[in-house]
Design an enzyme around this catalytic site. Structure first.
Site, PDB file in Angstrom:
ATOM      1  N   GLY A  27       0.828  -1.213   0.000  1.00 20.25           N
ATOM      2  CA  GLY A  27       0.000   0.000   0.000  1.00 20.25           C
ATOM      3  C   GLY A  27       0.855   1.252   0.000  1.00 20.25           C
ATOM      4  O   GLY A  27       0.625   2.180  -0.788  1.00 20.25           O
ATOM      5  N   SER A 140      -4.673 -12.659  -4.296  1.00 19.82           N
ATOM      6  CA  SER A 140      -3.415 -13.388  -4.077  1.00 19.82           C
ATOM      7  C   SER A 140      -3.417 -14.641  -4.935  1.00 19.82           C
ATOM      8  O   SER A 140      -4.482 -15.224  -5.211  1.00 19.82           O
ATOM      9  CB  SER A 140      -3.328 -13.785  -2.602  1.00 19.82           C
ATOM     10  OG  SER A 140      -2.390 -14.819  -2.427  1.00 19.82           O
ATOM     11  N   TYR A 169      -7.625 -17.467   4.778  1.00 21.67           N
ATOM     12  CA  TYR A 169      -7.067 -16.376   3.956  1.00 21.67           C
ATOM     13  C   TYR A 169      -7.376 -16.628   2.478  1.00 21.67           C
ATOM     14  O   TYR A 169      -7.838 -15.737   1.756  1.00 21.67           O
ATOM     15  CB  TYR A 169      -5.552 -16.303   4.179  1.00 21.67           C
ATOM     16  CG  TYR A 169      -4.837 -15.335   3.265  1.00 21.67           C
ATOM     17  CD1 TYR A 169      -5.046 -13.962   3.358  1.00 21.67           C
ATOM     18  CD2 TYR A 169      -3.932 -15.798   2.301  1.00 21.67           C
ATOM     19  CE1 TYR A 169      -4.378 -13.077   2.520  1.00 21.67           C
ATOM     20  CE2 TYR A 169      -3.256 -14.917   1.466  1.00 21.67           C
ATOM     21  CZ  TYR A 169      -3.482 -13.554   1.574  1.00 21.67           C
ATOM     22  OH  TYR A 169      -2.831 -12.675   0.739  1.00 21.67           O
TER      23      TYR A 169
HETATM   24  N1  LIG Z   1       2.949  -9.572   0.388  1.00 20.26           N
HETATM   25  C1  LIG Z   1       2.581 -10.551  -0.397  1.00 20.26           C
HETATM   26  O1  LIG Z   1       3.390 -11.397  -0.819  1.00 20.26           O
HETATM   27  C2  LIG Z   1       1.159 -10.695  -0.819  1.00 20.26           C
HETATM   28  C3  LIG Z   1       0.822 -11.774  -1.638  1.00 20.26           C
HETATM   29  C4  LIG Z   1      -0.485 -11.874  -2.099  1.00 20.26           C
HETATM   30  C5  LIG Z   1      -1.416 -10.915  -1.765  1.00 20.26           C
HETATM   31  N2  LIG Z   1      -1.077  -9.894  -0.935  1.00 20.26           N
HETATM   32  C6  LIG Z   1      -2.117  -8.912  -0.591  1.00 20.26           C
HETATM   33  O2  LIG Z   1      -1.578  -7.614  -0.631  1.00 20.26           O
HETATM   34  C7  LIG Z   1      -2.336  -6.753   0.217  1.00 20.26           C
HETATM   35  C8  LIG Z   1      -1.388  -5.902   1.058  1.00 20.26           C
HETATM   36  O3  LIG Z   1      -0.650  -6.749   1.918  1.00 20.26           O
HETATM   37  P1  LIG Z   1       0.871  -6.490   2.326  1.00 20.26           P
HETATM   38  O4  LIG Z   1       1.645  -7.661   1.868  1.00 20.26           O
HETATM   39  O5  LIG Z   1       1.291  -5.125   1.907  1.00 20.26           O
HETATM   40  O6  LIG Z   1       0.781  -6.616   3.924  1.00 20.26           O
HETATM   41  P2  LIG Z   1       0.945  -5.547   5.093  1.00 20.26           P
HETATM   42  O7  LIG Z   1       2.266  -4.872   5.008  1.00 20.26           O
HETATM   43  O8  LIG Z   1       0.607  -6.303   6.329  1.00 20.26           O
HETATM   44  O9  LIG Z   1      -0.184  -4.467   4.784  1.00 20.26           O
HETATM   45  C9  LIG Z   1      -1.520  -4.710   5.039  1.00 20.26           C
HETATM   46  C10 LIG Z   1      -2.226  -3.387   5.222  1.00 20.26           C
HETATM   47  O10 LIG Z   1      -3.616  -3.654   5.479  1.00 20.26           O
HETATM   48  C11 LIG Z   1      -3.980  -2.910   6.608  1.00 20.26           C
HETATM   49  N3  LIG Z   1      -5.107  -3.465   7.335  1.00 20.26           N
HETATM   50  C12 LIG Z   1      -5.188  -4.650   7.976  1.00 20.26           C
HETATM   51  N4  LIG Z   1      -6.377  -4.769   8.596  1.00 20.26           N
HETATM   52  C13 LIG Z   1      -7.051  -3.630   8.335  1.00 20.26           C
HETATM   53  C14 LIG Z   1      -8.318  -3.140   8.702  1.00 20.26           C
HETATM   54  N5  LIG Z   1      -9.138  -3.818   9.516  1.00 20.26           N
HETATM   55  N6  LIG Z   1      -8.721  -1.930   8.241  1.00 20.26           N
HETATM   56  C15 LIG Z   1      -7.896  -1.194   7.450  1.00 20.26           C
HETATM   57  N7  LIG Z   1      -6.678  -1.591   7.101  1.00 20.26           N
HETATM   58  C16 LIG Z   1      -6.255  -2.801   7.537  1.00 20.26           C
HETATM   59  C17 LIG Z   1      -2.727  -2.870   7.488  1.00 20.26           C
HETATM   60  O11 LIG Z   1      -2.835  -1.887   8.478  1.00 20.26           O
HETATM   61  P3  LIG Z   1      -1.952  -1.997   9.851  1.00 20.26           P
HETATM   62  O12 LIG Z   1      -0.576  -1.540   9.505  1.00 20.26           O
HETATM   63  O13 LIG Z   1      -2.700  -1.083  10.755  1.00 20.26           O
HETATM   64  O14 LIG Z   1      -1.995  -3.427  10.278  1.00 20.26           O
HETATM   65  C18 LIG Z   1      -1.693  -2.589   6.421  1.00 20.26           C
HETATM   66  O15 LIG Z   1      -1.691  -1.225   6.112  1.00 20.26           O
HETATM   67  C19 LIG Z   1      -3.248  -7.666   1.034  1.00 20.26           C
HETATM   68  O16 LIG Z   1      -4.556  -7.623   0.478  1.00 20.26           O
HETATM   69  C20 LIG Z   1      -2.659  -9.055   0.816  1.00 20.26           C
HETATM   70  O17 LIG Z   1      -3.624 -10.086   0.896  1.00 20.26           O
HETATM   71  C21 LIG Z   1       0.195  -9.753  -0.456  1.00 20.26           C
END
Ligand SMILES: NC(=O)c1ccc[n+]([C@@H]2O[C@H](COP(=O)([O-])OP(=O)(O)OC[C@H]3O[C@@H](n4cnc5c(N)ncnc54)[C@H](OP(=O)(O)O)[C@@H]3O)[C@@H](O)[C@H]2O)c1
Length: 297
Positions: A27, A140, A169
């Site tokens: 993000g 994902s 998930y």
């Molecule tokens: N990283 C990967 O390899 C990967 C792979 C496949 C898909 N994704 C998808 O990518 C997206 C972003 O994930 P990321 O990897 O960047 O993980 P991340 O660094 O954990 O970021 C997740 C974000 O979502 C926010 N969030 C969680 N619960 C929330 C809520 N109740 N209301 C509002 N915001 C909330 C978190 O806020 P806080 O900081 O407050 O917790 C954080 O800003 C997700 O949809 C994930 O499923 C990631």
């Protein structure tokens, strides 16, 4: 399309983009690029302090707004709080939780489906009439392991199955795709200009990915991970590239869609099941109380 990078992001001046979960991982990586390209980015985050710290690292026009997707009253307050006349060009449904222990949201939904699907479903429904260009929903590659049990009235909340965090998930990420594709069908049937596109980052080293250190987690999400900046490219492509068709999914072009540059990717057969999508939509409207003005096809 291979080799598309942030240098290919078109000028974003005059555009407003909402990014959920903009304080961390993919993000904030996407937010930085969009802001440098000239967009005004509304950083929709549950924790204002974390969001402000992240905003301080972004070069450009940002506005921090509170949004907790695990609480429908917060989702409504966010939508109500946007300036009445404000148009939004792009809504990026990025925020999500990954493989968290069993728990429920403020509204009693299982945490993954509540935060990753039902919250964004409600948010998109409340904003859809003011989103001018596109809705991007982040899914994902693990959607392939997801199952939505039509025989159990979807069992979105895991009341009839033994809870397992990665399948929970995966179910929510399958729901993201069913939602993104059904939204496109409805927008297109209603002759709306707005399109709906899905995107997935492959495997990227973010907080979310690091949190689960179980063997199952290592097997499913382990292995070499690309940077958050690379992981954000498919999201940025889906959000800004001209000529992206609605109802498609953008992911990385490398081996097993784990890394690489943005390209159109195929998603599972289950994600393209229109009957399943229609059932999920109806159930999501019932559970959230948000009914879209654009009807079924
Ligand atoms: N990283 C990967 O390899 C990967 C792979 C496949 C898909 N994704 C998808 O990518 C997206 C972003 O994930 P990321 O990897 O960047 O993980 P991340 O660094 O954990 O970021 C997740 C974000 O979502 C926010 N969030 C969680 N619960 C929330 C809520 N109740 N209301 C509002 N915001 C909330 C978190 O806020 P806080 O900081 O407050 O917790 C954080 O800003 C997700 O949809 C994930 O499923 C990631």
């Amino acid at each position: 399309m291979t080799g598309w990078t942030t240098a290919d992001v078109p000028d974003q001046h005059g555009r407003t983009v909402i990014v959920t979960g903009a304080n961390s991982g993919l993000g904030v990586a996407a937010t930085r690029v969009l802001a440098v390209a000239g967009a005004k980015v509304i950083m929709a985050c549950r924790d204002q302090d974390r969001a402000r710290s992240a905003a301080a690292t972004v070069d450009g026009d940002t506005e921090v707004r509170r949004l907790d997707l695990a609480d429908l009253s917060s989702v409504r307050a966010f939508a109500d709080g946007l300036d009445g006349d404000a148009e939004v060009d792009v809504l990026i449904n990025n925020a999500g939780v990954m493989a968290v222990p069993k728990g429920t949201t403020a509204d009693g939904f299982e945490r993954h489906i509540g935060t990753n699907h039902l919250g964004p479903f409600a948010l998109t429904g409340l904003l859809i009439d003011r989103v001018r260009d596109r809705v991007v929903t982040v899914t994902s590659g693990l959607h392939r392991l997801g199952r939505i049990r039509g025989d159990l009235n979807n069992d979105l909340n895991w009341e009839h199955r033994r809870y397992q965090r990665w399948p929970a998930y995966a179910q929510s990420k399958l729901a993201n795709l069913l939602f993104a594709y059904e939204l496109e069908r409805r927008l297109s049937a209603a002759d709306r200009r707005t399109i709906s596109v899905a995107a997935h980052p492959g495997v990227a080293a973010t907080e979310g990915m690091r949190r689960d250190t179980s063997l199952q987690g290592k097997l499913l999400a382990g292995g070499p991970a690309q940077s958050p900046e690379m992981g954000a490219l498919p999201i940025l492509y889906a959000a800004t590239a001209p000529g992206v068709a609605g109802g498609t999914c953008v992911g990385p072009d490398g081996f097993a869609q784990r890394n690489g540059y943005p390209t159109l990717v195929r998603s599972s057969r289950a994600s393209r099941d229109t009957g399943s999508a229609a059932r999920l939509w109806a159930r999501s409207e019932d559970l959230t109380g948000v009914r879209y003005a654009i009807g079924p096809v």
